[in-house]
Design a protein around this motif. Structure first.
Motif, PDB file in Angstrom:
ATOM      1  N   GLN A  89       0.824  -1.199   0.000  1.00  0.00           N
ATOM      2  CA  GLN A  89       0.000   0.000   0.000  1.00  0.00           C
ATOM      3  C   GLN A  89       0.865   1.259   0.000  1.00  0.00           C
ATOM      4  O   GLN A  89       0.576   2.239  -0.714  1.00  0.00           O
ATOM      5  N   THR A  90       1.939   1.237   0.790  1.00  0.00           N
ATOM      6  CA  THR A  90       2.821   2.400   0.866  1.00  0.00           C
ATOM      7  C   THR A  90       3.528   2.645  -0.462  1.00  0.00           C
ATOM      8  O   THR A  90       3.573   3.786  -0.961  1.00  0.00           O
ATOM      9  N   LEU A  91       4.085   1.598  -1.043  1.00  0.00           N
ATOM     10  CA  LEU A  91       4.825   1.762  -2.299  1.00  0.00           C
ATOM     11  C   LEU A  91       3.909   2.209  -3.426  1.00  0.00           C
ATOM     12  O   LEU A  91       4.300   3.038  -4.271  1.00  0.00           O
ATOM     13  N   ARG A  92       2.688   1.706  -3.464  1.00  0.00           N
ATOM     14  CA  ARG A  92       1.738   2.152  -4.495  1.00  0.00           C
ATOM     15  C   ARG A  92       1.401   3.628  -4.312  1.00  0.00           C
ATOM     16  O   ARG A  92       1.308   4.386  -5.280  1.00  0.00           O
ATOM     17  N   ASP A 107       5.665  18.327  -2.980  1.00  0.00           N
ATOM     18  CA  ASP A 107       4.631  18.457  -4.000  1.00  0.00           C
ATOM     19  C   ASP A 107       4.200  17.097  -4.555  1.00  0.00           C
ATOM     20  O   ASP A 107       3.150  16.987  -5.198  1.00  0.00           O
ATOM     21  N   LYS A 108       5.010  16.060  -4.293  1.00  0.00           N
ATOM     22  CA  LYS A 108       4.678  14.716  -4.785  1.00  0.00           C
ATOM     23  C   LYS A 108       4.286  13.769  -3.646  1.00  0.00           C
ATOM     24  O   LYS A 108       4.192  12.563  -3.853  1.00  0.00           O
ATOM     25  N   TYR A 109       4.059  14.318  -2.444  1.00  0.00           N
ATOM     26  CA  TYR A 109       3.618  13.479  -1.332  1.00  0.00           C
ATOM     27  C   TYR A 109       2.226  12.946  -1.659  1.00  0.00           C
ATOM     28  O   TYR A 109       1.375  13.692  -2.161  1.00  0.00           O
ATOM     29  N   PRO A 110       1.974  11.664  -1.416  1.00  0.00           N
ATOM     30  CA  PRO A 110       0.696  11.070  -1.832  1.00  0.00           C
ATOM     31  C   PRO A 110      -0.513  11.756  -1.188  1.00  0.00           C
ATOM     32  O   PRO A 110      -0.645  11.776   0.039  1.00  0.00           O
ATOM     33  N   ALA A 111      -1.359  12.331  -2.023  1.00  0.00           N
ATOM     34  CA  ALA A 111      -2.529  13.061  -1.534  1.00  0.00           C
ATOM     35  C   ALA A 111      -3.488  12.112  -0.819  1.00  0.00           C
ATOM     36  O   ALA A 111      -3.791  11.019  -1.299  1.00  0.00           O
ATOM     37  N   GLY A 112      -3.944  12.544   0.350  1.00  0.00           N
ATOM     38  CA  GLY A 112      -4.929  11.772   1.093  1.00  0.00           C
ATOM     39  C   GLY A 112      -4.373  10.566   1.818  1.00  0.00           C
ATOM     40  O   GLY A 112      -5.127   9.843   2.475  1.00  0.00           O
ATOM     41  N   ASP A 122      -3.198   5.400   8.567  1.00  0.00           N
ATOM     42  CA  ASP A 122      -4.000   4.413   7.840  1.00  0.00           C
ATOM     43  C   ASP A 122      -3.352   3.030   7.851  1.00  0.00           C
ATOM     44  O   ASP A 122      -4.011   2.038   7.529  1.00  0.00           O
ATOM     45  N   LEU A 123      -2.055   2.973   8.192  1.00  0.00           N
ATOM     46  CA  LEU A 123      -1.331   1.698   8.200  1.00  0.00           C
ATOM     47  C   LEU A 123      -1.338   1.031   9.566  1.00  0.00           C
ATOM     48  O   LEU A 123      -0.966  -0.140   9.693  1.00  0.00           O
ATOM     49  N   LEU A 124      -1.762   1.775  10.594  1.00  0.00           N
ATOM     50  CA  LEU A 124      -1.591   1.276  11.951  1.00  0.00           C
ATOM     51  C   LEU A 124      -2.523   0.124  12.284  1.00  0.00           C
ATOM     52  O   LEU A 124      -2.223  -0.687  13.173  1.00  0.00           O
TER      53      LEU A 124
END
Length: 569
Positions: A97-100, A214-219, A224-226
């Motif tokens: 999920q993180t890498l995607r 500027d490229k940090y994943p929006a939302g 959410d991983l915890l």
């Protein structure tokens, strides 16, 4: 059931308890029992929330972040290679999920327990290479895969190992090895596989924020991983007296109870768990076994797909599939335990249980080993006998480190790994007899001549009249409870048995109505204690967890019995 040895905690000095302002003497005693001898450390343990640990303190995290980011920029396919248990599945979902979210081209891979066995295997790595994979990130496995990592690197793969299992005499020659058990690794050493994966995910997200905001994943939120970290940590029975684990699970339970993840919402529904009231024990006995059931009897990818489902509607059929697999797993385990118990007999002099069968489903041998260790209080090695090779799961007792014993037999094994209390290995059948003799000799040397019995740690002796809802609310401050931060265990002596009956499937459980000499009464339930009904004394000493039972709109005190002794006299 084997008679337990009750170990009653020493009462804390009165002057010590007086230092814990605002806490009842009972809770202060419980914290003292758990090693918190000053109010400041106790308050931090009870109320600590911050997740401020620097993930870059872990050895090789910086190198791993650099290589992963390079793969993302170049659009190289990345395989996340996990284990088939709940911790491994959660870690695989977390890392994928993180890498995607960061823009990676991700291919999750979890080996099949029956066909491939635990950990990395060279055939799978070669297959991934042929499919165009350039980078493999392991989660919850790989630390003992010396030859497999070497084969994968020779096949052109870059490999990053993240794991939490015990380290052998040699490290794999991977591009990066992230395992907090390394002696020269800063940070908390007792994380779960999902916890280690979370630290790497945190490092990747921090790096993205610091270099390309500027490229940090929006939302995308780290929180959410915890839920996955909490699931993996509790299901893998990782110590919860460790501050970081406790805080990860506490935050993770909050995320679970918000039902942010559709797959967990669906699984909680089929398990009969109520959103908003799920505790660590509900992971251990409800969610965890259902996730584990996929890898035990089918493919762990079924559990992965559930955890990554985008909607509850899509997740629900997958949750129902895991529910069905878990029911099958329970039935198969009971049958296998009965069959292996017949092999073992009831010889109390056995230093170690070593048994197997060619018809044992590989996914349940660990469960059978655990049940036998609990029943006999001996280390247990249970094998699925193959044509040329056999695979085993081992469970042990605190007096015998099973992984150290396997390390000393490494010349007889193809591969092995694990923890002090749980391990696994693969062995050629030609070495089985020699391995059995070696392990039995080591167990005899460590355990022979000792009066072995499971110990029940009891926090304190109380009277029924001291138990009320205010105290039980205060005991909730110990949550999340689990390994090495167990639920409070109390002892009350000389209780009269007013009513006694067997309940549940096959009468396995015990239902009692108890009263003290002053007239105070309480219901009690003893899971797995049904046999006591045949020989119930009129008066008993009871060890138990105290809880509130809600039924039909009413709330009543209930004792969850841990063990029973006849009252003195």
């Amino acid at each position: 059931m084997m008679q337990k040895e009750w170990v009653l905690a020493q009462p804390a000095p009165a002057e010590h308890l007086e230092r814990f302002h605002g806490l009842s003497p009972i809770l202060a005693q419980l914290l003292f029992n758990r090693g918190f001898e000053d109010p400041q450390s106790a308050q931090e343990f009870v109320h600590g929330q911050a997740l401020s640990e620097d993930p870059f303190e872990l050895k090789d995290v910086e190198a791993a972040v650099a290589r992963i980011n390079d793969a993302i920029v170049k659009r190289e396919p990345i395989a996340v290679y996990g284990d088939f248990d709940a911790d491994g599945v959660c870690a695989t979902a977390l890392m994928s999920q993180t890498l995607r979210a960061l823009g990676g081209d991700v291919r999750p891979y979890i080996p099949n327990r029956a066909d491939e066995g635990y950990g990395l295997n060279a055939t799978a790595l070669e297959k991934l290479g042929r499919r165009g994979i350039k980078l493999v990130v392991t989660v919850d496995c790989g630390i003992r895969s010396i030859a497999e990592v070497a084969d994968g690197m020779l096949a052109g793969l870059d490999i990053i190992v993240t794991d939490h299992h015990s380290i052998g005499p040699e490290l794999p020659a991977a591009l990066a090895v992230i395992n907090p058990q390394q002696a020269d690794c800063a940070g908390e050493a007792r994380l779960a596989g999902a916890g280690v994966a979370f630290m790497l995910a945190n490092a990747l997200l921090l790096h993205r924020w610091e270099t390309h905001r500027d490229k940090y994943p929006a939302g995308f939120r780290l929180s959410d991983l915890l839920d996955l970290v909490a699931l993996g940590t509790v299901a893998d029975v990782i110590p919860l007296n460790v501050g970081l684990n406790r805080r990860l699970v506490k935050h993770g339970l909050a995320t679970i109870n918000e039902m942010r993840r559709p797959g967990i919402a669906a699984l909680a529904q089929v398990a009969g768990l109520k959103p908003g009231s799920i505790r660590a024990s509900d992971i251990g006995f409800g969610l965890g076994p259902r996730i584990n059931a996929a890898g035990r009897l089918h493919s762990a990818m079924a559990a992965y797909d559930l955890l990554c489902s985008p909607t509850v509607e899509e997740a629900m059929p997958r949750a129902q599939e895991l529910q069905s697999l878990n029911a099958q797993r329970q039935q198969l385990t009971r049958r296998a335990q009965a069959a292996i118990s017949e092999q073992v007999g009831e010889d109390p002099s056995l230093p170690l249980i070593f048994a197997g069968d060619e018809n044992l489903p590989p996914g349940i041998i660990g469960l059978v080993a655990g049940r036998l260790t609990e029943a006999f209080y001996r280390p247990a090695v249970i094998l699925e006998i193959g044509e040329d090779e056999s695979r085993a799961s081992c469970r042990s007792i605190p007096e015998f480190n099973i992984t150290n014993a396997l390390d000393e037999c490494a010349d007889l094994l193809l591969r092995h790994g694990g923890h002090a209390m749980a391990a696994g290995f693969t062995v050629r059948n030609s070495n089985l007899q020699a391995l059995r003799q070696a392990l039995e000799q080591k167990a005899e040397a460590a355990l022979g001549g000792r009066a072995l019995a499971p110990k029940l740690q009891i926090d304190g002796e109380v009277q029924l009249g001291e138990l009320n809802e205010n105290l039980l609310r205060e005991l909730d401050l110990l949550e999340p409870t689990g390994r090495e931060n167990e639920k409070a265990a109390f002892l009350t002596r000389d209780l009269g048995v007013l009513h006694c009956r067997r309940v549940g499937e096959d009468g396995r459980h015990l239902k009692l109505r108890l009263a003290n000499s002053g007239g105070a009464q309480a219901d009690a339930i003893g899971f797995g204690l049904g046999d006591w009904a045949r020989k119930m004394p009129r008066r008993i000493d009871a060890a138990y967890h105290a809880e509130i039972n809600e039924w039909g709109g009413r709330r009543n005190l209930q004792l969850q019995l841990l063990d029973i002794h006849p009252a003195a006299g």
